[in-house]
Design a protein around this motif. Structure first.
Motif, PDB file in Angstrom:
ATOM      1  N   GLY A 123     -54.431 -24.872   4.029  1.00 14.68           N
ATOM      2  CA  GLY A 123     -55.356 -24.537   5.105  1.00 14.68           C
ATOM      3  C   GLY A 123     -56.218 -25.687   5.568  1.00 14.68           C
ATOM      4  N   GLY A 359     -61.216 -28.950  13.377  1.00 13.56           N
ATOM      5  CA  GLY A 359     -60.886 -27.886  12.443  1.00 13.56           C
ATOM      6  C   GLY A 359     -62.121 -27.189  11.923  1.00 13.56           C
ATOM      7  N   THR A 570     -53.487 -23.394  17.530  1.00 16.01           N
ATOM      8  CA  THR A 570     -53.891 -22.524  16.438  1.00 16.01           C
ATOM      9  C   THR A 570     -55.337 -22.110  16.673  1.00 16.01           C
ATOM     10  OG1 THR A 570     -54.590 -24.421  15.107  1.00 16.01           O
ATOM     11  CG2 THR A 570     -52.329 -23.619  14.802  1.00 16.01           C
ATOM     12  N   GLU A 575     -56.194 -22.150  10.886  1.00 17.21           N
ATOM     13  CA  GLU A 575     -56.426 -23.417  10.191  1.00 17.21           C
ATOM     14  C   GLU A 575     -57.914 -23.594   9.954  1.00 17.21           C
ATOM     15  OE1 GLU A 575     -53.903 -27.043  11.159  1.00 17.21           O
ATOM     16  OE2 GLU A 575     -53.981 -26.010  13.080  1.00 17.21           O
ATOM     17  N   ARG A 581     -52.584 -20.924   4.907  1.00 11.84           N
ATOM     18  CA  ARG A 581     -51.810 -20.196   5.907  1.00 11.84           C
ATOM     19  C   ARG A 581     -50.727 -19.345   5.243  1.00 11.84           C
ATOM     20  NH1 ARG A 581     -49.949 -24.132  10.618  1.00 11.84           N
ATOM     21  NH2 ARG A 581     -49.610 -25.672   8.978  1.00 11.84           N
ATOM     22  N   SER A 610     -52.798 -28.399  17.392  1.00 16.94           N
ATOM     23  CA  SER A 610     -52.968 -27.920  16.020  1.00 16.94           C
ATOM     24  C   SER A 610     -53.198 -29.118  15.115  1.00 16.94           C
ATOM     25  CB  SER A 610     -51.731 -27.151  15.551  1.00 16.94           C
ATOM     26  OG  SER A 610     -50.628 -28.006  15.373  1.00 16.94           O
TER      27      SER A 610
END
Length: 821
Positions: A123, A359, A570, A575, A581, A610
């Motif tokens: 992740g 992220g 994503t 994420e 995941r 992503s």
């Protein structure tokens, strides 16, 4: 450092450190090793020591406040930085981050993350560089060097084998000594030896039965003893579990504070004879050395003085844009890119308008601006040539209140009197320690109300919710929709941060109208909390339209345009830190969107937003695929640069992209608390080749806008115990100036099952104009030809003939020579 002679400045700092240490009693020393709050260590005026301040990275410097009110430059994700294959660019990124840290009063950056991409399901994959230890070590060394050239410390993390998020606080990762040495320790070793980091962060997990904050063998015997690391070792936040175990295991600082296993508990353990005060002195010495290096210990000259010596001012927006376009990896191009002048363009995708540039988790920073793909292309293309359609919305859950909201936080005491206010730009409250609005103290604070207005940009049913634990009252447009308590049975102490919001209301609203909104939270701080933290979020989601209708609109837009550009992405629920995941699929009907658009317009370009690999089942049905990672705050501008041909995409894959079904290593879930690394030394491309599987796109792959001819390779005549150099000449055989990443792989001529088929041994970037030839010389260290022998516990050279391959990617070898070592 082992093998490094101390300079006179180093010796002078050590003298100051020893004098300061001699002036401290046991209780003060123990207190210094425990955080005084979420982000800092206590000041000790009696020895001239200021408070040492740490901050999360790695793409920016958030500082001590978790708020958009304190903006930071947001660079592209670490996977993007690694995709540049350019340690010099990583070094420049580090220098910018040092500049940001000094601006924010931060002495130590909690970065970089150099764990490996063991499994594509990880992740936190986006926060680490690569599946390859050599590439990771090179990029990480550049980053650390740049940050510390700015006078700011780094903490290379997470030491070690912290390669997944499932049960991360308790998992025992079981792996062989050889895998540890050749893969997981290798980037740390390279960075310690080449960049001399001032800090290391030890991980939550255990390795072979011992939790990393107590792992004397890995920390004291290998990191400090064998490699000569002389910096400070700080725990990951709330990772330290034992007073005696931690100090005996080589942990210097237990964070956060004020309640930790150190402080009074450590002083008591010494007095009880459970550990020796000399161990405390060693830890304090390491902390004081760090303080001397960053310039907060009186009498010690910092490593970097200001002025002179501090790096020149760096334009953060410009560098963020440069890194992003250098990181974009063009994995397929059937003549669609660059977009020809005069082409009309249909831009499609929710992420094209509301860009995801970074992220989730502790890597979060708050940039002062974000350039979305829609913003970037609107600015770059002639007026009237660009249209936009949502197409598909991958977001499945509510997110922090953002666009259209104007909010502030109002703090009240038990009598209802306002004791302080603060703006709340994102609808997310994250107050740690004493980071409270002016005039507010924890003793007086009884409730916090997020209040203000919301102006919808779309009419229809809007969903509202709450992320957080405790008592809340949610009111919208004068109507109370929730008055109750939210709880959880999840054991993760950061659940209020990483968990999903709970939906509490659906309200029909009209675009353009102003609505009053309020979320009131009763503040209750449990007595056993190791830190005081107030964390909750007002969450929101715009009206969800019919999926088929959205795709139909996108198809019509695509059919009417010369080029269709679909941005797929994503989400933070796919994420982020805190979980792994379950698969590699794109969420929210985006695969169906791409296929529908490609059927309507053969000139379809897909941009993948992503941080780590996703499946691309339609990749052969579209004209071009561009991997954009999490591209940072300037991502949209950089994307426009690349799509229009103002710059070529410069990236090469730092990790293999393929389907979940084909991926050789996918296990991230422990059984009975243990996660065996049964694959040994075979992860990433090593595993793909061992298993004979074909990925979607191999390690090192990436296209540009020109062509390259590899002309000649030459290897110096050396032995296996001396460094080797490989010289490669290449020619730009295309029609425009470009950049090539020359990759050197080494392959045993007589392969054996216990060794990879080949492995990355060196690389270099070259630039040339059309028709120009350039030479580059790449050094291969002796480690290239060694393996770790678990019987003798040493590195052992493996003699014999080796193929030396000069390649465009792992599977695109251009020149080969054989050398007998």
């Amino acid at each position: 450092m082992a093998g490094t002679r101390p300079t006179p400045a180093d010796q002078a700092r050590e003298a100051v450190v020893e004098a300061a240490l001699a002036g401290l009693d046991l209780d003060t020393k123990a207190r210094l090793l425990a955080g005084q709050d979420m982000w800092s260590l206590p000041a000790l005026p009696e020895i001239g020591l200021k408070s040492l301040v740490m901050s999360d990275g790695p793409i920016g410097v958030r500082g001590v406040r978790w708020s958009a009110d304190d903006p930071s430059v947001a660079l592209p994700s670490p996977t993007a930085l690694a995709a540049t294959w350019d340690p010099a660019l990583a070094r420049r990124a580090g220098r910018l981050l040092a500049q940001e840290a000094r601006r924010k009063g931060v002495h130590v950056l909690l970065a970089p993350t150099v764990n490996l991409h063991r499994s594509p399901l990880g992740g936190r994959h986006f926060e680490a560089y690569s599946e390859d230890p050599y590439l990771t070590g090179r990029i990480g060394s550049g980053y650390v060097t740049g940050v510390q050239e700015g006078g700011v410390g780094t903490t290379v993390k997470h030491f070690v084998a912290n390669d997944a998020e499932t049960d991360r606080f308790t998992v025992n990762n079981v792996l062989s000594e050889r895998a540890l040495r050749e893969l997981y320790l290798a980037p740390f070793e390279a960075i310690v030896k080449n960049a001399h980091p001032w800090g290391i962060m030890t991980a939550y997990n255990s390795v072979n039965g011992t939790t990393m904050t107590e792992h004397r063998h890995l920390v004291d015997e290998i990191l400090r003893g064998e490699w000569g690391f002389d910096g400070f070792n700080v725990s990951d936040w709330m990772a330290a579990r034992s007073t005696v175990g931690s100090i005996e295991g080589g942990l210097d600082v237990a964070m956060p504070g004020p309640t930790t296993v150190y402080g009074p508990a450590l002083a008591a353990a010494v007095r009880a004879g459970e550990t020796d005060e000399a161990k405390v002195d060693e830890a304090v010495r390491n902390v004081l050395r760090l303080a001397a290096r960053v310039g907060i210990l009186a009498g010690a000259e910092p490593v970097v003085t200001d002025p002179p010596g501090f790096p020149e001012t760096i334009d953060g927006e410009s560098l963020a844009r440069e890194i992003a376009r250098r990181a974009f990896v063009l994995v397929r191009n059937e003549g669609a890119l660059p977009v020809p002048d005069g082409h009309s363009v249909a831009l499609i995708g929710a992420a094209a308008r509301d860009a995801r540039v970074l992220g989730g988790g502790s890597a979060t920073v708050f940039p002062a601006r974000i350039v979305s793909p829609l913003d970037g292309l609107t600015a770059a293309l002639p007026k009237g040539t660009l249209t936009y359609a949502v197409g598909a919305d991958p977001s499945q859950v509510l997110a922090a209140a953002d666009k259209g909201f104007e909010l502030r936080a109002v703090c009240r005491d038990a009598g209802g009197e306002v004791v302080g206010t603060r703006s709340a730009p994102s609808g997310h409250i994250q107050w740690m320690g004493n980071d409270l609005p002016d005039g507010v103290t924890h003793d007086r604070l009884d409730s916090v109300e997020l209040t203000g207005t919301f102006t919808p940009r779309e009419s229809g049913p809007h969903r509202f919710g709450i992320k957080g634990l405790g008592a809340f009252v949610l009111t919208i447009d004068g109507t109370e929709y929730f008055d109750g308590v939210q709880s959880t049975d999840v054991a993760d102490p950061f659940v209020t941060f990483f968990g999903d919001p709970v939906e509490r209301a659906t309200v029909d609203l009209t675009a353009g109208r102003h609505y009053e909104v309020s979320l009131r939270h009763a503040v209750v701080l449990p007595a056993d909390m190791p830190m005081k933290m107030i964390s909750f979020t007002l969450a929101h989601q715009e009206p969800r339209r019919d999926a088929d209708e959205l795709i139909a609109e996108a198809v019509e837009a695509a059919r009417a345009a010369d080029t269709a550009i679909v941005v797929v992405a994503t989400t933070e629920q796919v994420e982020s830190e805190g979980f792994d995941r379950a698969d590699l699929r794109l969420p929210g009907g985006q695969d169906e969107l791409v296929r529908a658009v490609a059927a309507a317009n053969p000139n379809t370009v897909v941009v993948v937003n992503s941080g780590s690999p996703v499946e691309l089942p339609w990749r052969d049905e579209v004209a071009a695929v561009l991997l954009g990672w999490f591209p940072g705050q300037e991502g949209g501008a950089a994307l426009a640069d690349v799509l229009t041909g103002a710059h070529e995409p410069g990236g090469r894959l730092p990790t293999t992209w393929g389907s979940f079904e084909a991926a050789p290593v996918t296990g991230v879930t422990p059984t009975d608390g243990e996660l065996p690394y049964t694959e040994g030394v075979f992860i990433g491309y090593r595993a793909w080749e061992k298993e004979g599987r074909t990925p979607s796109y191999p390690f090192g792959h990436g296209l540009g806008y020109t062509d390259w001819t590899y002309d000649e390779i030459d290897v110096t005549d050396t032995t296996i115990t001396t460094d080797t150099t490989v010289t490669v000449r290449v020619t730009n055989s295309g029609t425009r100036t470009g950049r090539e990443t020359v990759q050197i792989y080494v392959a045993p001529s007589d392969p054996t099952p216990d060794r990879p088929t080949r492995w990355l041994a060196g690389f270099a970037n070259v630039e040339a104009s059309p028709g120009e030839s350039v030479e580059t010389t790449i050094a291969l260290t002796t480690r290239t030809f060694e393996t770790w022998d678990p019987q003798t516990h040493t590195w052992t050279p493996i003699k014999g003939p080796y193929k030396i391959e000069a390649s465009h990617s792992l599977t695109d070898t251009r020149l080969t020579t054989t050398h007998d070592f």
